[in-house]
Design a protein around this motif. Structure first.
Motif, PDB file in Angstrom:
ATOM      1  N   ASP A 212       7.541  -1.515   4.946  1.00  0.00           N
ATOM      2  CA  ASP A 212       8.135  -2.817   4.628  1.00  0.00           C
ATOM      3  C   ASP A 212       7.789  -3.293   3.220  1.00  0.00           C
ATOM      4  N   LEU A 213       7.973  -2.382   2.278  1.00  0.00           N
ATOM      5  CA  LEU A 213       7.846  -2.759   0.874  1.00  0.00           C
ATOM      6  C   LEU A 213       9.148  -3.430   0.454  1.00  0.00           C
ATOM      7  N   THR A 214       9.066  -4.614  -0.085  1.00  0.00           N
ATOM      8  CA  THR A 214      10.282  -5.404  -0.351  1.00  0.00           C
ATOM      9  C   THR A 214      10.358  -5.727  -1.832  1.00  0.00           C
ATOM     10  N   THR A 215      11.556  -5.528  -2.388  1.00  0.00           N
ATOM     11  CA  THR A 215      11.737  -5.823  -3.810  1.00  0.00           C
ATOM     12  C   THR A 215      11.566  -7.322  -4.065  1.00  0.00           C
ATOM     13  N   ASN A 216      10.966  -7.605  -5.238  1.00  0.00           N
ATOM     14  CA  ASN A 216      10.753  -9.004  -5.614  1.00  0.00           C
ATOM     15  C   ASN A 216      11.973  -9.565  -6.351  1.00  0.00           C
TER      16      ASN A 216
ATOM     17  N   ASP B 198      22.940  -6.015 -11.497  1.00  0.00           N
ATOM     18  CA  ASP B 198      22.100  -7.122 -11.055  1.00  0.00           C
ATOM     19  C   ASP B 198      20.871  -6.579 -10.330  1.00  0.00           C
ATOM     20  N   LYS B 199      19.744  -7.271 -10.512  1.00  0.00           N
ATOM     21  CA  LYS B 199      18.524  -6.907  -9.803  1.00  0.00           C
ATOM     22  C   LYS B 199      18.615  -7.446  -8.388  1.00  0.00           C
ATOM     23  N   LEU B 200      18.286  -6.574  -7.443  1.00  0.00           N
ATOM     24  CA  LEU B 200      18.432  -6.941  -6.042  1.00  0.00           C
ATOM     25  C   LEU B 200      17.066  -7.179  -5.409  1.00  0.00           C
ATOM     26  N   SER B 201      16.854  -8.385  -4.967  1.00  0.00           N
ATOM     27  CA  SER B 201      15.615  -8.698  -4.262  1.00  0.00           C
ATOM     28  C   SER B 201      15.837  -8.580  -2.771  1.00  0.00           C
ATOM     29  N   GLY B 202      14.752  -8.496  -2.040  1.00  0.00           N
ATOM     30  CA  GLY B 202      14.823  -8.482  -0.592  1.00  0.00           C
ATOM     31  C   GLY B 202      15.183  -7.148   0.008  1.00  0.00           C
ATOM     32  N   VAL B 203      15.320  -6.105  -0.788  1.00  0.00           N
ATOM     33  CA  VAL B 203      15.623  -4.770  -0.257  1.00  0.00           C
ATOM     34  C   VAL B 203      14.314  -4.171   0.238  1.00  0.00           C
ATOM     35  N   ARG B 204      14.351  -3.634   1.447  1.00  0.00           N
ATOM     36  CA  ARG B 204      13.123  -3.188   2.096  1.00  0.00           C
ATOM     37  C   ARG B 204      13.067  -1.654   2.117  1.00  0.00           C
ATOM     38  N   PHE B 205      11.830  -1.139   1.852  1.00  0.00           N
ATOM     39  CA  PHE B 205      11.603   0.310   1.831  1.00  0.00           C
ATOM     40  C   PHE B 205      10.340   0.646   2.605  1.00  0.00           C
ATOM     41  N   ASP B 206      10.300   1.897   3.066  1.00  0.00           N
ATOM     42  CA  ASP B 206       9.061   2.508   3.544  1.00  0.00           C
ATOM     43  C   ASP B 206       8.722   3.644   2.590  1.00  0.00           C
ATOM     44  N   LEU B 207       7.399   3.878   2.422  1.00  0.00           N
ATOM     45  CA  LEU B 207       6.927   4.947   1.539  1.00  0.00           C
ATOM     46  C   LEU B 207       6.252   6.010   2.390  1.00  0.00           C
TER      47      LEU B 207
ATOM     48  N   LEU C 108       9.653   0.927  -8.444  1.00  0.00           N
ATOM     49  CA  LEU C 108      11.032   1.200  -8.033  1.00  0.00           C
ATOM     50  C   LEU C 108      11.847  -0.060  -8.314  1.00  0.00           C
ATOM     51  N   VAL C 109      12.914   0.109  -9.080  1.00  0.00           N
ATOM     52  CA  VAL C 109      13.772  -1.016  -9.448  1.00  0.00           C
ATOM     53  C   VAL C 109      15.108  -0.857  -8.703  1.00  0.00           C
ATOM     54  N   LYS C 110      15.477  -1.890  -7.972  1.00  0.00           N
ATOM     55  CA  LYS C 110      16.734  -1.868  -7.183  1.00  0.00           C
ATOM     56  C   LYS C 110      17.792  -2.676  -7.928  1.00  0.00           C
ATOM     57  N   ASN C 111      18.882  -1.994  -8.277  1.00  0.00           N
ATOM     58  CA  ASN C 111      20.003  -2.609  -8.984  1.00  0.00           C
ATOM     59  C   ASN C 111      21.259  -2.584  -8.130  1.00  0.00           C
TER      60      ASN C 111
ATOM     61  N   PRO D 240      -3.051  11.914  -5.902  1.00  0.00           N
ATOM     62  CA  PRO D 240      -2.117  12.952  -6.341  1.00  0.00           C
ATOM     63  C   PRO D 240      -1.364  13.556  -5.147  1.00  0.00           C
ATOM     64  N   GLY D 241      -0.080  13.844  -5.331  1.00  0.00           N
ATOM     65  CA  GLY D 241       0.746  14.433  -4.288  1.00  0.00           C
ATOM     66  C   GLY D 241       2.202  14.010  -4.418  1.00  0.00           C
ATOM     67  N   LYS D 242       3.058  14.484  -3.458  1.00  0.00           N
ATOM     68  CA  LYS D 242       4.489  14.174  -3.447  1.00  0.00           C
ATOM     69  C   LYS D 242       4.769  13.060  -2.437  1.00  0.00           C
ATOM     70  N   TYR D 243       5.672  12.182  -2.822  1.00  0.00           N
ATOM     71  CA  TYR D 243       6.031  11.013  -2.013  1.00  0.00           C
ATOM     72  C   TYR D 243       7.554  10.818  -2.049  1.00  0.00           C
ATOM     73  N   TYR D 244       8.034   9.962  -1.117  1.00  0.00           N
ATOM     74  CA  TYR D 244       9.426   9.510  -1.234  1.00  0.00           C
ATOM     75  C   TYR D 244       9.553   8.134  -0.596  1.00  0.00           C
ATOM     76  N   PHE D 245      10.483   7.370  -1.172  1.00  0.00           N
ATOM     77  CA  PHE D 245      10.856   6.075  -0.622  1.00  0.00           C
ATOM     78  C   PHE D 245      12.084   6.267   0.270  1.00  0.00           C
ATOM     79  N   VAL D 246      12.179   5.481   1.333  1.00  0.00           N
ATOM     80  CA  VAL D 246      13.385   5.413   2.179  1.00  0.00           C
ATOM     81  C   VAL D 246      13.746   3.938   2.360  1.00  0.00           C
ATOM     82  N   GLU D 247      14.988   3.642   1.995  1.00  0.00           N
ATOM     83  CA  GLU D 247      15.468   2.261   2.154  1.00  0.00           C
ATOM     84  C   GLU D 247      15.722   1.997   3.630  1.00  0.00           C
ATOM     85  N   THR D 248      15.155   0.895   4.128  1.00  0.00           N
ATOM     86  CA  THR D 248      15.330   0.582   5.548  1.00  0.00           C
ATOM     87  C   THR D 248      16.165  -0.674   5.768  1.00  0.00           C
TER      88      THR D 248
END
Length: 609
Positions: free
Chosen positions: A477-481, A457-466, A449-452, A493-501
């Motif tokens: 607490d997955l955090t962009t680098n 601009d690439k955004l670091s420090g954005v936190r997500f849960d999966l 997942l790439v946060k722009n 295998p299966g369906k997933y989603y990210f949620v920005e926290t």
């Protein structure tokens, strides 16, 4: 001069003992041949012939020197011919070197007598040679038969016996040679070869028991143990008067090849070619015959002459690999004239085998994967499951091209639908061994997942849960680098989603679900799913409308993956951490509520007054 003298006597065992003095005059002679014709009522024992040097005594008497004998093959040669029907014999002793001294030849003969009186043995001997001129001389001797019962005599009325050599189908065969011994097998009485009709007559012999020995079999046949060692026969009035010959059966010598599989089960239907080594090169022989294993897995080849041979498989039994390794063997005749039977094998036909190991991407072995082995027409041949050590073994494969297809992956892994093809060869010299397939890998899914920012601009420090599809959290607490990325691997295998926290400071929270799916199957290694999401700055006038949902920003996919579909964005009414516009909203709401309350109080007061 005098060139030959002869005398004889009958010993206590009944043998007639003969002594021939050659060149008693001591002349110098070349090419000396002594020829002896005994009467037909005796048989010379060839093994008893000895040639002695002599001593001339002072009185002129010539006696043998028992300590000095000539050597057969170097000093002299012997030939003895016998008419098997009449018993007439001719003995020839040829001196191979010039002689100038007397020599004495001694031998004995077996005596045949009837019960008649005054029987005699006669012997006529002659000498031929040359000493500038050809010389010839002769002598005869007579011995009265006085011993009627001994190992050197056979007594009885004279008779004969006729044999015929036949094969197992009672067809006459030629080329067999025989010896007839006395009953104690001490003296050879007759030696002969069967005629063109396979017949042989031994005649002019007293009734009684004898030993018949076969010394040479017809070409392609062998001698039985009984006839090799000597078979007892009886000459009698019945054999003398018989109108049909006594059959002597020869069986052909046999070469038996046994064919089996690796577990020892006999295999029918294997076909071979037969070759013989002739002058150092292999030549196909008996090409009009088919050499195919029977239901017992055997081939029998009869009547091979002595020589070097080999069998080579040209067609395998159905379902087996042709084993092209030649099978050499030698047919040989023993000193006794036998050609022993030969048994070859069992020689093995093999089937194909494969082995492989089921692993994950890290090289860990995986159990529980189910595979189908399919032939070139995609027909199911076998099913196999990987064991605890991940090992897959498939045996008993017929020649052909196959594919190994996974139909169920180990739990938690993506089904790898890429077929693994392999070929079992049609032929192989010897054991083909086991075909080792490369590691069979099962993969798990991965996503980035790439946060722009809205400006790219690439955004670091954005936190997500999966989360997975049912809302169970997978990772917190997955955090962009620094590159604005979150990378997640080892997804089943299966369906997933990210949620920005948590948004990056100065940006609005994008609370939309970022959905994706790890496909259940993939032909080989699956492509990583790539997702992008955008955050807008708080003071950006171009922030998209939230349509009253309290969120802003966009999310989308880029590149392959995610099962080939776009990510679905779902707006959520979640608090936006750090958004200062919330205070204004709450203040306005409070003023409205105060105004409403004041109006309500005024109306109630007027009613009371």
């Amino acid at each position: 001069g005098n060139f030959v003298n002869k005398n004889g006597f009958q010993d206590e065992d009944g043998f007639a003992n003969w002594s021939i003095t050659v060149n008693p005059s001591g002349s110098t002679l070349n090419d000396v041949v002594v020829t002896d014709h005994p009467s037909s009522n005796q048989a010379i024992d060839q093994s008893s012939i000895v040639v002695y040097r002599t001593i001339v005594q002072p009185d002129g008497n010539i006696v043998k020197n028992p300590y000095f004998t000539l050597k057969e093959g170097t000093d002299y040669s012997v030939s003895l011919t016998t008419n098997p029907a009449t018993g007439e014999q001719e003995l020839k002793v040829e001196f191979l070197k010039q002689i100038s001294n007397p020599y004495i030849i001694e031998y004995r003969s077996f005596v045949f007598v009837t019960n008649q009186p005054n029987q005699k043995l006669t012997n006529e001997v002659s000498v031929n040679g040359n000493n500038n001129v050809t010389i010839s001389d002769g002598a005869s001797s007579t011995v009265d038969v006085v011993v009627l019962d001994g190992s050197g005599t056979a007594v009885g009325d004279m008779g004969d016996i006729v044999f015929q050599k036949v094969n197992s189908e009672n067809q006459p065969i030629t080329g067999a040679e025989f010896r007839l011994w006395d009953k104690d097998k001490t003296t050879i009485l007759r030696e002969a070869t069967v005629d063109e009709n396979g017949k042989l007559t031994f005649g002019n012999l007293p009734f009684g028991d004898y030993i018949l020995q076969e010394t040479k079999a017809p070409p392609g046949y062998t001698i039985s143990d009984e006839l090799m060692n000597g078979k007892k026969i009886t000459i009698s009035e019945a054999t003398t008067d018989a109108t049909d010959p006594t059959p002597i059966v020869n069986e052909p010598n046999k070469v038996i090849l046994k064919k089996a599989n690796a577990t020892g089960t006999a295999l029918s239907g294997a076909e071979f070619k037969l070759e013989q080594n002739i002058g150092g090169s292999w030549n196909a022989i008996r090409t009009d015959e088919s050499f195919v294993t029977n239901q017992n897995g055997e081939i029998e080849i009869d009547g091979l002459l002595p020589g070097d041979y080999r069998l080579t498989e040209i067609f395998a039994p159905p379902g087996y690999i042709v084993n092209t390794k030649p099978i050499p063997f030698t047919v040989a005749e023993t000193a006794g004239g036998q050609i022993p039977d030969i048994t070859l094998g069992p020689f093995i036909n093999y089937t194909g085998s494969i082995v492989a190991v089921k692993q994950n991407e890290s090289g860990e072995n995986l159990a529980g994967a189910i595979f189908e082995v399919r032939d070139s027409e995609q027909k199911l041949v076998k099913r196999v499951i990987s064991g605890k050590n991940g090992r897959i073994v498939v045996n008993n494969l017929a020649p052909g091209t196959y594919s190994l297809v996974e139909i169920r992956a180990p739990r938690g892994y993506i089904l790898n639908t890429k077929p693994v093809t392999f070929t079992i060869p049609d032929e192989q010299e010897g054991n083909p061994g086991i075909i080792q397939l490369g590691p069979l890998v099962n993969y798990k899914g991965s996503v980035v997942l790439v946060k722009n920012s809205d400006s790219g601009d690439k955004l670091s420090g954005v936190r997500f849960d999966l989360y997975n599809e049912d809302g169970t959290i997978v990772k917190r607490d997955l955090t962009t680098n620094k590159a604005g990325e979150i990378q997640v691997t080892n997804l089943t295998p299966g369906k997933y989603y990210f949620v920005e926290t948590k948004a990056k400071a100065g940006y609005k929270l994008n609370s939309a679900k970022i959905e994706f799916e790890i496909a259940a199957e993939s032909a080989g290694k699956p492509t990583r799913i790539e997702l992008t999401a955008v955050n807008y700055a708080k003071d950006d006038p171009n922030t998209p409308s939230t349509n009253g949902n309290g969120t802003n920003g966009t999310n989308n996919t880029s590149g392959p993956g995610n099962n080939g579909t776009n990510v679905r964005i779902e707006q959520l009414n979640l608090p936006e951490t750090g958004d200062t516009d919330n205070a204004i909203w709450w203040a306005s709401l409070g003023l409205i509520l105060i105004s409403v309350a004041s109006i309500s109080l005024l109306r109630n007061s007027r009613r009371q007054h």
